[in-house]
Design an enzyme around this catalytic site. Structure first.
Site, short mmCIF file in Angstrom:
data_model
loop_
_atom_site.label_atom_id
_atom_site.label_comp_id
_atom_site.label_asym_id
_atom_site.label_seq_id
_atom_site.Cartn_x
_atom_site.Cartn_y
_atom_site.Cartn_z
CD GLU A 230 -2.50 -1.04 2.53
OE1 GLU A 230 -3.91 -1.63 2.12
OE2 GLU A 230 -2.27 -0.92 3.28
CB CYS B 268 2.81 7.50 3.48
SG CYS B 268 3.59 6.65 4.12
CB CYS C 39 6.86 -4.83 8.92
SG CYS C 39 8.64 -4.40 8.93
CB CYS D 210 6.15 -1.86 15.87
SG CYS D 210 8.36 -1.51 15.29
CB CYS E 182 3.34 -1.28 13.85
SG CYS E 182 3.06 -0.86 11.88
CG LEU F 278 13.15 7.05 20.17
CD1 LEU F 278 13.99 6.57 20.18
CD2 LEU F 278 13.83 8.33 21.48
CB CYS G 60 1.67 6.13 11.82
SG CYS G 60 1.91 7.44 10.27
N1 SAH Z 1 9.45 0.93 9.54
C1 SAH Z 1 9.88 2.48 9.10
C2 SAH Z 1 8.48 2.99 8.63
C3 SAH Z 1 7.61 1.98 8.91
S1 SAH Z 1 6.03 2.52 10.12
C4 SAH Z 1 9.74 2.76 10.85
O1 SAH Z 1 9.85 1.94 11.92
O2 SAH Z 1 10.47 3.50 11.59
C5 SAH Z 1 5.87 4.47 9.97
C6 SAH Z 1 5.66 5.39 11.72
O3 SAH Z 1 4.51 4.43 11.80
C7 SAH Z 1 6.86 4.76 12.79
O4 SAH Z 1 7.03 5.90 12.98
C8 SAH Z 1 6.24 3.58 13.61
O5 SAH Z 1 6.52 3.88 14.50
C9 SAH Z 1 4.02 4.22 13.06
N2 SAH Z 1 3.59 3.31 13.60
C10 SAH Z 1 3.83 2.30 13.65
N3 SAH Z 1 2.19 1.75 13.89
C11 SAH Z 1 1.60 2.75 14.45
C12 SAH Z 1 0.38 2.67 15.26
N4 SAH Z 1 -0.98 2.65 15.94
N5 SAH Z 1 -0.14 4.60 15.38
C13 SAH Z 1 0.61 5.64 15.00
N6 SAH Z 1 1.63 5.41 14.32
C14 SAH Z 1 2.04 3.84 14.43
#
Ligand code: SAH
Length: 336
Positions: A84, A97, A104, A108, A111, A211, A329
């Site tokens: 996507e 984006c 992935c 996390c 996510c 972070l 995100c």
């Molecule tokens: N793998 C990379 C890029 C993809 S995620 C990374 O981790 O940076 C893009 C951003 O969305 C990251 O900052 C991630 O921590 C954040 N993110 C992931 N799940 C989220 C959620 N449910 N709500 C808000 N931000 C989220």
């Protein structure tokens, strides 16, 4: 193939090298999807190209529009897999984006993409073509060319570094989209070795690090790979980055109720922000439907803001976009 390889291909067949330039231009500047359409190339040569090559182009398979104007694309790859990518418009600019992997490999907990197994890395052209598709949507729906790109879609870009770099080279090259690297941000969960590699490679785009906590135990509990890449290693890599590039970093940070909303969490973030010049983007949490994570209260978020500002650290609060179509995100999970 590089332009040089294409030129060589024609030369080796006793043809002229500039044919390679022509084909290359059709593919990259004009984003053609078939040899048939390459109108300055003879029929015989087009047939010959058909016999030797395939153009593994992407296809926008589905498109959803949010009430706020955000567009989420389901992109079908040549092997049938889907990623996507999202177009996010504001009053003054449009941002793409884009995804770097199918699924992935990181884990996390908050996510949605992490729940999809990593199927494969995207090729440079598949990354580039997402940007081209979104640029076309930006022109069509917003009468302006794409202004910014964030690598914040599916996947961890630093675990597909070579392909991401090749795609960015093409995006920034006059032979591609000619966009400035200053308008590109790569977001990573923080792979220390690769942050150092980016510094060594003198990349010109911006770096953002997800972070979410500056305390190892907390970060490991929500981003388990932090056990392998702990904060000390990340800090060390960031220092290396700053020494080499003199560019500050952005920390992406979500504040969750009962997870990282305490005083010690704020104090740890403030300390972490002193390692190298940095700013903080506080991102709104986008629920991914199991209730374990909840956005912290605005009081908790305001606490973060005031402590960061007291310490002269720039902090922005980022509102979610495209939440109603699962385009925000962390919500990209090929639901359709
Ligand atoms: N793998 C990379 C890029 C993809 S995620 C990374 O981790 O940076 C893009 C951003 O969305 C990251 O900052 C991630 O921590 C954040 N993110 C992931 N799940 C989220 C959620 N449910 N709500 C808000 N931000 C989220």
């Amino acid at each position: 193939m590089t332009k040089e390889e294409l030129r060589r291909f024609f030369l080796d067949r006793g043809d002229q090298a500039f044919r390679g330039n022509q084909v290359y231009e059709w593919l990259w500047n004009k984003s053609l999807h078939s040899f048939e359409e390459m109108s300055n190339i003879s029929k015989a040569t087009r047939v010959m190209l058909e016999e030797h090559f395939v153009i593994n182009h992407i296809k926008v398979d589905s498109m959803q529009r949010s009430a706020d104007g955000t567009i989420k694309n389901g992109i079908r790859l040549h092997d049938g897999l889907i990623v996507e990518s999202v177009l996010i418009p504001t009053d003054t600019r449009t941002t793409a984006c884009v995804s770097s992997q199918v699924g992935c490999s990181l884990d996390c907990k908050f996510c949605a993409t992490a729940r999809l197994k990593r199927m494969r890395n995207l090729n440079p052209d598949e990354i580039y073509d997402q940007v081209v598709a979104i640029d076309q949507q930006s022109r069509l729906y917003h009468q302006q060319r794409l202004s910014n790109i964030v690598f914040m879609g599916m996947g961890e870009p630093l675990m597909n570094y070579n392909n991401v770099l090749k795609a960015i080279d093409k995006i920034t090259s006059p032979e591609g989209l000619g966009m400035s690297a200053k308008r590109i941000t790569l977001s990573t969960s923080g792979v220390p070795k690769m942050i150092k590699k980016m510094a060594d490679d003198c990349v010109k785009f911006h770096l953002a690090v997800s972070l979410h906590s500056a305390i190892d135990e907390v970060r490991t509990s929500i981003m388990p790979f932090n056990k392998i890449f702990p904060l000390d290693d990340l800090a060390d890599a960031l220092q290396y980055w700053y020494q080499k590039t003199k560019r500050k970093v952005t920390y992406e940070y979500v504040v969750w109720d009962g997870i990282n909303d305490g005083r010690k969490d704020i104090a740890a973030l403030v300390e972490f922000c002193k390692i190298i010049p940095a700013k903080v983007n506080l991102i709104e949490y986008n629920p991914i439907d199991d209730g374990e994570f909840r956005q912290a209260s605005s009081r908790a978020v305001n606490n973060y803001i005031s402590h960061l500002e007291m310490n002269d650290i720039v902090v922005n609060v980022r509102r979610s976009r495209g939440k109603d179509i699962d385009a925000a995100c962390g919500q990209l999970a090929n639901k359709n």
